[in-house]
Scaffold this motif. Structure first.
Motif, PDB file in Angstrom:
ATOM      1  N   ALA A 256       0.828  -1.205   0.000  1.00 13.79           N
ATOM      2  CA  ALA A 256       0.000   0.000   0.000  1.00 13.79           C
ATOM      3  C   ALA A 256       0.865   1.260   0.000  1.00 13.79           C
ATOM      4  N   VAL A 257       1.915   1.253   0.825  1.00 12.73           N
ATOM      5  CA  VAL A 257       2.787   2.424   0.891  1.00 12.73           C
ATOM      6  C   VAL A 257       3.547   2.613  -0.419  1.00 12.73           C
ATOM      7  N   GLU A 258       4.078   1.472  -0.922  1.00 12.10           N
ATOM      8  CA  GLU A 258       4.837   1.567  -2.172  1.00 12.10           C
ATOM      9  C   GLU A 258       3.953   1.985  -3.341  1.00 12.10           C
ATOM     10  N   GLY A 259       2.704   1.643  -3.312  1.00 17.66           N
ATOM     11  CA  GLY A 259       1.802   1.990  -4.409  1.00 17.66           C
ATOM     12  C   GLY A 259       0.995   3.236  -4.153  1.00 17.66           C
ATOM     13  N   ALA A 260       1.403   4.036  -3.144  1.00 11.73           N
ATOM     14  CA  ALA A 260       0.640   5.233  -2.794  1.00 11.73           C
ATOM     15  C   ALA A 260       0.573   6.211  -3.972  1.00 11.73           C
ATOM     16  N   ALA A 261       1.724   6.451  -4.631  1.00 17.82           N
ATOM     17  CA  ALA A 261       1.734   7.415  -5.742  1.00 17.82           C
ATOM     18  C   ALA A 261       0.828   6.957  -6.869  1.00 17.82           C
ATOM     19  N   ALA A 262       0.905   5.670  -7.180  1.00 15.07           N
ATOM     20  CA  ALA A 262       0.059   5.142  -8.267  1.00 15.07           C
ATOM     21  C   ALA A 262      -1.410   5.242  -7.885  1.00 15.07           C
ATOM     22  N   SER A 263      -1.695   4.962  -6.616  1.00 13.96           N
ATOM     23  CA  SER A 263      -3.092   5.037  -6.178  1.00 13.96           C
ATOM     24  C   SER A 263      -3.605   6.466  -6.247  1.00 13.96           C
ATOM     25  N   LEU A 264      -2.766   7.420  -5.824  1.00 11.40           N
ATOM     26  CA  LEU A 264      -3.171   8.821  -5.897  1.00 11.40           C
ATOM     27  C   LEU A 264      -3.335   9.279  -7.351  1.00 11.40           C
ATOM     28  N   GLN A 265      -2.446   8.786  -8.237  1.00 15.35           N
ATOM     29  CA  GLN A 265      -2.577   9.124  -9.652  1.00 15.35           C
ATOM     30  C   GLN A 265      -3.901   8.631 -10.207  1.00 15.35           C
ATOM     31  N   GLU A 271     -10.847  11.984 -10.706  1.00 16.90           N
ATOM     32  CA  GLU A 271     -11.378  13.324 -10.452  1.00 16.90           C
ATOM     33  C   GLU A 271     -11.438  14.144 -11.745  1.00 16.90           C
ATOM     34  N   SER A 272     -10.382  14.016 -12.588  1.00 12.99           N
ATOM     35  CA  SER A 272     -10.384  14.740 -13.870  1.00 12.99           C
ATOM     36  C   SER A 272     -11.528  14.265 -14.752  1.00 12.99           C
ATOM     37  N   SER A 273     -11.732  12.966 -14.768  1.00 11.49           N
ATOM     38  CA  SER A 273     -12.843  12.423 -15.574  1.00 11.49           C
ATOM     39  C   SER A 273     -14.173  12.930 -15.051  1.00 11.49           C
ATOM     40  N   LEU A 274     -14.280  13.053 -13.733  1.00 12.07           N
ATOM     41  CA  LEU A 274     -15.532  13.538 -13.154  1.00 12.07           C
ATOM     42  C   LEU A 274     -15.785  14.988 -13.577  1.00 12.07           C
ATOM     43  N   ALA A 275     -14.737  15.811 -13.554  1.00 11.28           N
ATOM     44  CA  ALA A 275     -14.894  17.230 -13.959  1.00 11.28           C
ATOM     45  C   ALA A 275     -15.277  17.334 -15.437  1.00 11.28           C
ATOM     46  N   LYS A 276     -14.629  16.539 -16.289  1.00 14.85           N
ATOM     47  CA  LYS A 276     -14.943  16.580 -17.718  1.00 14.85           C
ATOM     48  C   LYS A 276     -16.342  16.051 -17.997  1.00 14.85           C
ATOM     49  N   GLU A 277     -16.804  15.208 -17.124  1.00 14.11           N
ATOM     50  CA  GLU A 277     -18.182  14.729 -17.278  1.00 14.11           C
ATOM     51  C   GLU A 277     -19.162  15.880 -17.101  1.00 14.11           C
ATOM     52  N   TYR A 278     -18.783  16.866 -16.260  1.00 12.54           N
ATOM     53  CA  TYR A 278     -19.659  18.018 -16.039  1.00 12.54           C
ATOM     54  C   TYR A 278     -19.516  19.016 -17.190  1.00 12.54           C
ATOM     55  N   ALA A 516     -17.891  11.786  -2.543  1.00 11.45           N
ATOM     56  CA  ALA A 516     -17.430  10.389  -2.523  1.00 11.45           C
ATOM     57  C   ALA A 516     -15.977  10.297  -2.944  1.00 11.45           C
ATOM     58  N   GLN A 517     -15.620  11.069  -3.947  1.00  9.87           N
ATOM     59  CA  GLN A 517     -14.247  11.049  -4.419  1.00  9.87           C
ATOM     60  C   GLN A 517     -13.305  11.610  -3.355  1.00  9.87           C
ATOM     61  N   ASP A 518     -13.721  12.677  -2.686  1.00 12.12           N
ATOM     62  CA  ASP A 518     -12.898  13.245  -1.617  1.00 12.12           C
ATOM     63  C   ASP A 518     -12.747  12.249  -0.463  1.00 12.12           C
ATOM     64  N   LEU A 519     -13.872  11.570  -0.125  1.00 10.93           N
ATOM     65  CA  LEU A 519     -13.820  10.564   0.955  1.00 10.93           C
ATOM     66  C   LEU A 519     -12.882   9.423   0.576  1.00 10.93           C
ATOM     67  N   LYS A 520     -12.925   9.033  -0.669  1.00 12.10           N
ATOM     68  CA  LYS A 520     -12.049   7.979  -1.163  1.00 12.10           C
ATOM     69  C   LYS A 520     -10.583   8.398  -1.030  1.00 12.10           C
ATOM     70  N   ARG A 521     -10.309   9.665  -1.360  1.00 14.38           N
ATOM     71  CA  ARG A 521      -8.938  10.164  -1.237  1.00 14.38           C
ATOM     72  C   ARG A 521      -8.516  10.205   0.239  1.00 14.38           C
ATOM     73  N   GLN A 522      -9.456  10.669   1.084  1.00 16.94           N
ATOM     74  CA  GLN A 522      -9.142  10.720   2.516  1.00 16.94           C
ATOM     75  C   GLN A 522      -8.854   9.317   3.073  1.00 16.94           C
ATOM     76  N   GLN A 523      -9.690   8.334   2.660  1.00 14.18           N
ATOM     77  CA  GLN A 523      -9.511   6.959   3.139  1.00 14.18           C
ATOM     78  C   GLN A 523      -8.184   6.389   2.669  1.00 14.18           C
ATOM     79  N   LEU A 524      -7.868   6.667   1.399  1.00 12.82           N
ATOM     80  CA  LEU A 524      -6.598   6.184   0.866  1.00 12.82           C
ATOM     81  C   LEU A 524      -5.433   6.789   1.637  1.00 12.82           C
ATOM     82  N   GLN A 525      -5.511   8.076   1.868  1.00  9.39           N
ATOM     83  CA  GLN A 525      -4.427   8.724   2.600  1.00  9.39           C
ATOM     84  C   GLN A 525      -4.336   8.209   4.035  1.00  9.39           C
ATOM     85  N   ALA A 526      -5.522   7.961   4.669  1.00 11.73           N
ATOM     86  CA  ALA A 526      -5.527   7.430   6.037  1.00 11.73           C
ATOM     87  C   ALA A 526      -4.946   6.013   6.058  1.00 11.73           C
ATOM     88  N   ASP A 527      -5.328   5.197   5.072  1.00  9.02           N
ATOM     89  CA  ASP A 527      -4.816   3.828   5.004  1.00  9.02           C
ATOM     90  C   ASP A 527      -3.308   3.816   4.807  1.00  9.02           C
TER      91      ASP A 527
END
Length: 885
Positions: A256-265, A271-278, A516-527
């Protein structure tokens, strides 16, 4: 448990035999178990007591236990016994003997008899302790032997002193050895138990031979080993598995730690896809800006404010509409005035119409009479009813005018109400704009809800301002223009509101997605942060588990050999136990069968045994075949009676003792375990045959008759080798009364003793008893040579043959059997002829007969004749009259 200990020691020696393929751990475990036998025997399989004890013992001492066999005395075999005959016993204090009691044991046959409770069992238990070093009864009750044997009155026990004679006739001390002397004892309890086990189901008969040979304690000891000791050992990597699971979880943390950057990417891309959807060109941060927050409101809050302002309701009034309503009301008012004026101009006609309607209404009541004077109308010039009808026809225009008046009045009321309803919108507008104090406000608000009359005439048509400063129609119309402008604004706002609603709904949906996306980011960062913390704290948090896992590896390495050793040890122990019947009974089949047949001498020949097959394993059966059908083997315990089973058990025990050359056999009340019908055969086989001439026999029995029969039937050459002891109850000092000078109960010995004392009466009385015994013995001997059929005269039904008749019949049978040649034939004829008074004028029989009666003033017997009788019986007694001899 001494016998069990001795059997277990033999098992340990058996394990150390070179041909036994067992590991060193198994032998060392057996040696360790033997060294701690008493504690081990005190445990049972319940609640894994024994396995727990053994595991503790192995962990503590197995590593230091040497792989050496136990020191012991080799089993005795024929020709190597340390002594040949017991010589002397001093017993007491011991059980029922309160003080030392000496016993002379130099004779080959020693008989003890007396009532129950006189000390016979105490004597046997003293001998048992002296020979074996223990007492089986004490072991079965789990009482120490010295405690069990202590005299209850003095609370003291002195070990018995037992002396014996060796091969050179020297006196030696008997050293107790259970392994050597265990088969010297034959006990009533064992034979009883043997017969009882015979009645049990097959599954329980494995204990049969062990019980008979007193090895049931060893059987019980073996049964109490648990099937497995796994539950007390550490054999499974429980702690290591737990640690591995936790380390596997830690590996997931590292990933999880080693893949943190990939997970954040990935989150950034989502998030970018969500914005373009709008919106195609919109960024996620711009989308968050549109959504806004409490600190930085965005488009969503703006839309909430816009949609929160509700536009005024559309009033729906127009200038033209109000003018039309005024005009409609004014027109109806003018039309009504015109009709009223017309009716007013024709008011006289209205009265006639009313009159005519009244006359016609009376016609239904008074018929053809004058409505005024009630005069009949017959012949009148003018009929009033006809005149009224004609008048109404002429006044039809007036009626139409009246109907028009009613219609216009209804229309006028409707126009008035519609106008009033339209002016209600003005009230709403006035109130909404707080213009109640204006001229229009005051005027419109003072209008009643249901105005009557022509209330609008002050306003319409256009009138100059009156004294009350009423609004003009133009003022009202200008006011309406304002209302129309408001309606136009409301309609325009309503048209613009729906796009705002749609925009807000869409922004709300994206707000949820963004949350939901923000919560997902928060959970990932907490994990990721938690994983970093767990990685840092793992060794410290799991220090105890790591230590336990390391110790567990050592424990498994330590305990795994214990499991293997125990499993193989238990397998070997049970295998040894199962082989015991074969070891104990090896080579006994033929001798035990012959002894059994001797015990059952009175059975029919076809009911005697043709073969005996003793079991070789604990699961085998005792099988026999009968002489009547020697080809068929059957289960002995199924077909034999209880009495025959007891005889079989006694035969096996005695054959075993003889097979190993036991110098002495002690019968502890064993004869009383046999039914009366078989005692004669047992007595003959043991005491009269040649089976046990080289074995010292010690017998305790409470049957005086059996002791007497032994003395009567002992061969003459062995009669002096018998010693009889009488044991009687104490006389108050709690010491049995022992008599060792009991004269022989043998009739011939009694006759000779009486003759030596010149007591011819008693000599002849004993001689008659001896003659009865010898006659029956001779008859049985002839029967064994197929000459047992005699012609006898009886005094009546159920009467016994007379002694003289029996002797005469025996002599006749011997004389008539010309083809029967035997060394005993001539001596028997001479002896019985002399007894019967043959040749003539011999008064032997007369003197025998008189010797059994009491007579007063009778002459003395002829001493020489009495001596002749006694000598004749002695000669007859010396003949070997045993069956088939």
């Amino acid at each position: 448990m001494a016998s069990a200990r001795q059997d277990f020691e033999r098992f340990v020696r058996w394990l150390y035999q070179p041909e036994r393929q067992v590991t060193g751990d198994v032998r060392r475990l057996a040696t360790l178990a033997l060294a701690n036998f008493d504690e081990l025997a005190g445990t049972s399989r319940q609640r894994s007591q024994r396995s727990s004890f053994l595991v503790s013992l192995m962990r503590r001492e197995l590593g230091d236990t040497a792989e050496v066999p136990p020191a012991g005395i080799a089993e005795a075999s024929a020709g190597v016994w340390p002594w040949v005959r017991l010589r002397h016993l001093t017993l007491g204090p011991c059980r029922g003997f309160r003080s030392p009691e000496p016993f002379d044991l130099t004779k080959q046959i020693i008989l003890f008899y007396g009532p129950n409770g006189s000390g016979k069992t105490s004597l046997c238990e003293g001998l048992e302790y002296a020979l074996l070093g223990d007492v089986e009864e004490a072991g079965s009750k789990r009482i120490a032997a010295r405690t069990y044997l202590a005299n209850i009155h003095d609370r003291r026990f002195d070990p018995p002193v037992l002396k014996a004679s060796d091969q050179q006739g020297r006196e030696v001390d008997v050293i107790a050895n259970l392994d050597t002397y265990r088969f010297c004892f034959i006990e009533k309890n064992r034979i009883d138990a043997f017969s009882r086990i015979a009645a049990r189901p097959n599954a329980q008969r494995a204990e049969l031979i062990a019980t008979l040979f007193g090895m049931d304690q060893f059987n019980e000891f073996v049964r109490n080993f648990n099937e497995s000791i796994d539950g007390q050992l550490v054999l499974i990597n429980d702690q290591q598995n737990t640690l591995t699971l936790r380390r596997n979880a830690l590996a997931a943390d590292r990933l999880a730690v080693e893949g943190a950057a990939a997970s954040l990417q990935i989150l950034d891309e989502e998030e970018s896809s969500l914005a373009k959807e709008y919106a195609v060109e919109l960024t996620y941060q711009a989308l968050k800006g549109l959504i806004g927050s409490a600190e930085a409101p965005g488009r969503l809050q703006e839309l909430d404010d816009i949609l929160g302002a509700i536009p005024p309701n559309i009033l729906g009034i127009t200038r033209q509409g109000l003018q039309n309503a005024f005009a409609e009301a004014h027109q109806c008012s003018e039309e009504l005035d015109a009709v009223i004026n017309d009716l007013r101009a024709k008011s006289d006609l209205v009265s006639f119409k009313t009159l005519y309607n009244s006359v016609l209404a009376l016609q239904q009541t008074i018929g053809d009479r004058c409505p005024a004077c009630d005069t009949p109308l017959t012949g009148v010039v003018v009929d009033p009813f006809g005149k009224a009808t004609d008048g109404l026809q002429k006044l039809g225009e007036l009626g139409a005018l009246q109907d028009k008046q009613q219609t216009i009045e209804v229309k006028l009321g409707q126009a008035s109400r519609e106008l009033r309803q339209m002016l209600t919108s003005l009230c709403t507008f006035v109130n909404a704009h707080q213009e109640e104090e204006t001229a229009i406000g005051r005027w419109v608000l003072q209008l009643p809800a249901e105005p009557v009359g022509r209330w609008w005439t002050d306003i319409y048509p256009q009138m100059p301002a009156g004294p009350h400063r009423l609004p003009s129609l133009e003022d009202i119309l200008a006011f309406v223009d304002r209302m129309v402008a408001q309606d136009d604004a409301s309609r325009r706002a309503q048209r613009e509101r729906q796009p705002h609603i749609d925009e807000r709904r869409r922004l709300n949906e994206f707000q949820l997605k963004a949350q939901a996306q923000d919560l997902k980011r928060q959970q990932l960062q907490a994990d990721i942060e938690a994983a970093r913390n767990r990685i840092k704290a793992f060794d410290e948090t799991n220090a105890g588990l790591i230590a336990q896992a390391d110790q567990e590896v050592l424990d498994i390495a330590r305990d795994t050999p214990y499991k293997a050793a125990y499993d193989r040890f238990l397998e070997a122990l049970r295998s040894y136990r199962d082989q015991l019947p074969g070891q104990l009974l090896a080579g006994l089949n033929e001798a035990a069968k012959d002894l059994y047949n001797a015990f059952n001498r009175n059975d029919r020949e076809e009911d005697k045994l043709s073969a005996l097959y003793l079991p070789l394993t604990g699961d085998d059966k005792i099988e026999i075949s009968f002489q009547g059908n020697p080809e068929v083997r059957v289960d002995a315990l199924h077909v034999l009676s209880e009495g025959h089973i007891r005889c079989l058990g006694l035969a096996i025990l005695m054959t075993k003792a003889k097979s190993i050359g036991c110098p002495v056999i002690v019968f502890d009340d064993a004869i009383n375990a046999i039914d009366h019908d078989h005692r004669g055969g047992i007595r003959e086989a043991i005491f009269e045959s040649d089976h046990f001439t080289d074995t010292q026999l010690i017998v305790t029995c409470h049957s005086n008759e059996f002791i007497k029969d032994i003395q009567q039937h002992l061969p003459a050459q062995r009669r002096n080798g018998c010693q009889v002891y009488l044991l009687r109850h104490h006389d108050g000092n709690y010491q049995p009364r022992v008599s060792g000078n009991i004269p022989s109960a043998n009739y011939i010995a009694k006759a000779r003793a009486a003759r030596e004392a010149l007591n011819d009466r008693d000599a002849l009385a004993a001689s008659r008893q001896a003659l009865e015994m010898l006659s029956e013995k001779t008859w049985r001997w002839l029967g064994s040579h197929d000459l047992g059929v005699l012609n006898l005269m009886l005094a009546g039904v159920g009467a016994e043959p007379g002694l003289r008749n029996l002797c005469e019949a025996l002599v006749k049978k011997l004389r008539d059997s010309q083809t029967f040649n035997h060394a005993n034939k001539e001596p028997l004829l001479i002896a019985f002829s002399r007894i019967l008074g043959i040749p003539a004028n011999n008064l032997v029989w007369t003197y025998l007969n008189k010797g059994t009666h009491e007579e007063a003033d009778r002459d003395d017997f002829d001493g020489e004749l009495v001596e002749s009788v006694v000598q004749t019986l002695e000669e007859l007694d010396r003949l070997d009259l045993r069956a088939r001899r």
